[in-house]
Design a protein around this motif. Structure first.
Motif, PDB file in Angstrom:
ATOM      1  N   SER A  92       0.811  -1.225   0.000  1.00 49.93           N
ATOM      2  CA  SER A  92       0.000   0.000   0.000  1.00 49.93           C
ATOM      3  C   SER A  92       0.839   1.266   0.000  1.00 49.93           C
ATOM      4  O   SER A  92       0.330   2.347  -0.308  1.00 49.93           O
ATOM      5  CB  SER A  92      -0.936   0.002   1.214  1.00 49.93           C
ATOM      6  OG  SER A  92      -0.193  -0.043   2.406  1.00 49.93           O
ATOM      7  N   ALA A 283      -1.458  -5.076   4.036  1.00 49.18           N
ATOM      8  CA  ALA A 283      -0.709  -3.824   4.161  1.00 49.18           C
ATOM      9  C   ALA A 283       0.230  -3.791   5.352  1.00 49.18           C
ATOM     10  O   ALA A 283       1.119  -2.933   5.418  1.00 49.18           O
ATOM     11  CB  ALA A 283      -1.683  -2.645   4.241  1.00 49.18           C
ATOM     12  N   ASN A 286       3.774  -4.182   3.959  1.00 43.93           N
ATOM     13  CA  ASN A 286       4.103  -3.541   2.679  1.00 43.93           C
ATOM     14  C   ASN A 286       4.863  -4.483   1.750  1.00 43.93           C
ATOM     15  O   ASN A 286       5.843  -4.119   1.112  1.00 43.93           O
ATOM     16  CB  ASN A 286       4.900  -2.257   2.870  1.00 43.93           C
ATOM     17  CG  ASN A 286       4.807  -1.349   1.644  1.00 43.93           C
ATOM     18  OD1 ASN A 286       3.719  -1.016   1.202  1.00 43.93           O
ATOM     19  ND2 ASN A 286       5.944  -0.968   1.086  1.00 43.93           N
ATOM     20  N   SER A 414      -2.073   2.603  -4.347  1.00 44.34           N
ATOM     21  CA  SER A 414      -1.017   2.704  -3.340  1.00 44.34           C
ATOM     22  C   SER A 414      -0.716   4.189  -3.157  1.00 44.34           C
ATOM     23  O   SER A 414      -0.991   5.008  -4.039  1.00 44.34           O
ATOM     24  CB  SER A 414       0.250   1.969  -3.783  1.00 44.34           C
ATOM     25  OG  SER A 414       0.940   2.695  -4.795  1.00 44.34           O
TER      26      SER A 414
END
Length: 462
Positions: A92, A283, A286, A414
């Motif tokens: 994200s 998320a 990442n 993102s």
């Protein structure tokens, strides 16, 4: 800026070259095609996640990725794309985020796994529980399936009940039998296991209460994503909380997707309803492999050592507390706060959704290419001339996006996206909509497909 303009001009010129009657853009991926054959020869399905399979993309147009940075990825044929849905919603903050990588590099030189817990595990747990204050304990793992299955096991142990009630309107909870047995890909799951999973509709408290009454004192838990493509109706989540309490079952929020994208504390933090257990992933790292099961102390401690009851084999994973992944999770949480990442995701998504809707309406396909979902988690639907979901029209749309340098199985953003990226995406969508209109007028998209249609992930036959 000049390089950006040149690349966009080259992409536009490329899409104007045609293979058939000026309609289908000339776009070949010979190296990716060869690599896909290599992948299928060694890996069942050609990928380690079914949603990444080449059957999800137009025939011979499934790019194999070389690398990524920010909101862009490059395939092994040398093409650059603006990427959406990065890592199936996990990346994200954008690829190779500097702050996350710096935290990971610091840990790599210190070792990644030991015979006893690392102090990083305590630091990561403290940081997570500060971010998600509705939880009292947390345990880390590597993927969402392990976390949701552990939550189900805890619920069964705590209640002594066998049945699991899943939300029928949500697409995925786990690779484990209790869920996969309910899908068209149920081969290998015993019928007796399937019978223990029942379903309730999202947003319908009366139907859920009817289910709980039908299976009185048999349902261990209600598990659902608190929100996905649709927002929860007013009072719905609070109503579920009350139903779970009244019927003595555990309320589990699957926050694998909503965690961080809805708020740093997930949907429970946004809507103010506290589940008994919740699961986070996507998320959280990442792109690095980390997930979390969190919840009430009295439930979580059943998988611990400080109680006198029967022990629950909760989560015991060799790599669950890998130090660099936990460092990544802490860096992600820091970045979300310092950069206001959740707000960025919403602003970018709103800009993208408005642009796509405007482009579709201008080309006369606003009722056929539809954007749905929360701004931070957008998906799109492709409808045929009769307004029905269509894999063939999805194929047409994906082909045009790919030829324009947009890799978008969804429109999930993102925070690394720039305004220029979104402008380019909207330009490409407009070109795709023009072709879509021609296919609708012909009532047949076949001439624009150049191969078989893309396929749904969950289907009985390969």
């Amino acid at each position: 800026m000049a390089t950006e303009h040149t690349e966009r001009t080259e992409r536009t010129e490329r899409t104007e070259r045609t293979e058939r009657a000026g309609e289908t853009a000339e776009f070949l991926l010979p190296r990716s095609r060869q690599a896909n054959e290599r992948l299928h020869a060694m890996i069942p399905g050609g990928a380690h996640t079914y949603a990444k399979g080449d059957d999800q993309y137009p025939e011979n147009l499934a790019p194999v990725i070389s690398h990524g940075r920010g909101a862009h990825v490059w395939d092994i044929d040398g093409n650059r794309y603006v990427e959406y849905g990065s890592g199936l919603r996990s990346v994200s903050l954008g690829h190779a985020h500097p702050g996350v990588l710096e935290a990971v590099r610091r840990e790599l030189d210190r070792g990644s796994n030991f015979v006893r817990p690392s102090i990083v595990e305590a630091e990561a747990a403290e940081r997570f529980l500060a971010t998600v204050p509705t939880a009292e304990m947390v345990k880390f793992a590597k993927n969402g399936s392990d976390a949701t299955t552990a939550a189900v096991r805890l619920a069964r142990a705590a209640t002594g009940r066998p049945r699991v009630a899943i939300c029928a309107d949500h697409p995925f909870f786990s690779v484990d039998d209790w869920f996969i047995g309910t899908t068209p890909m149920s081969a290998g799951v015993p019928a007796a296991t399937n019978e223990l999973t029942v379903a309730f509709p999202y947003g319908d408290l009366a139907a859920t209460e009817e289910l709980l009454t039908q299976y009185q004192d048999e349902v261990a838990c209600l598990i659902l994503e608190p929100a996905t493509v649709v927002e929860p109706p007013p009072g719905y989540l609070a109503g579920l909380r009350e139903l779970a309490d009244r019927h003595g079952c555990v309320l589990i929020f699957d926050e694998i997707i909503t965690g961080f994208r809805w708020s740093e504390a997930g949907a429970q933090g946004l809507y103010g309803v506290v589940p008994d257990l919740s699961t986070f992933g996507k998320a959280l790292g990442n792109g690095f492999a980390v997930s979390a099961l969190a919840g009430r102390r009295d439930l979580m401690e059943l998988g611990g050592l400080r109680h006198s009851g029967d022990r629950v084999f909760l989560l015991s994973t060799t790599h669950g507390a890998e130090t660099h992944s936990l460092a990544a999770a802490m860096a992600v949480q820091t970045t979300y706060v310092e950069e206001g990442a959740t707000a960025q995701l919403h602003l970018l998504g709103e800009r993208l959704a408005a642009g796509v809707r405007e482009a579709a309406a201008a080309m006369g396909v606003g009722d056929h290419i539809v954007v749905r979902g929360r701004a931070s988690n957008l998906v799109f639907g492709t409808l045929d001339e009769n307004g029905r979901p269509s894999q063939r029209y999805r194929t047409l749309f994906l082909r045009r996006l790919l030829t324009g340098g947009v890799l978008a199985p969804s429109f999930v953003v993102s925070s690394a996206l720039s305004d220029a990226d979104i402008d380019h995406t909207v330009d490409v969508v407009a070109q795709a909509c023009a072709v879509y209109r021609k296919a609708l007028d012909a009532a047949d998209p076949t001439p624009w497909l150049a191969g078989r249609p893309v396929k749904p992930v969950f289907r009985r036959l390969a």
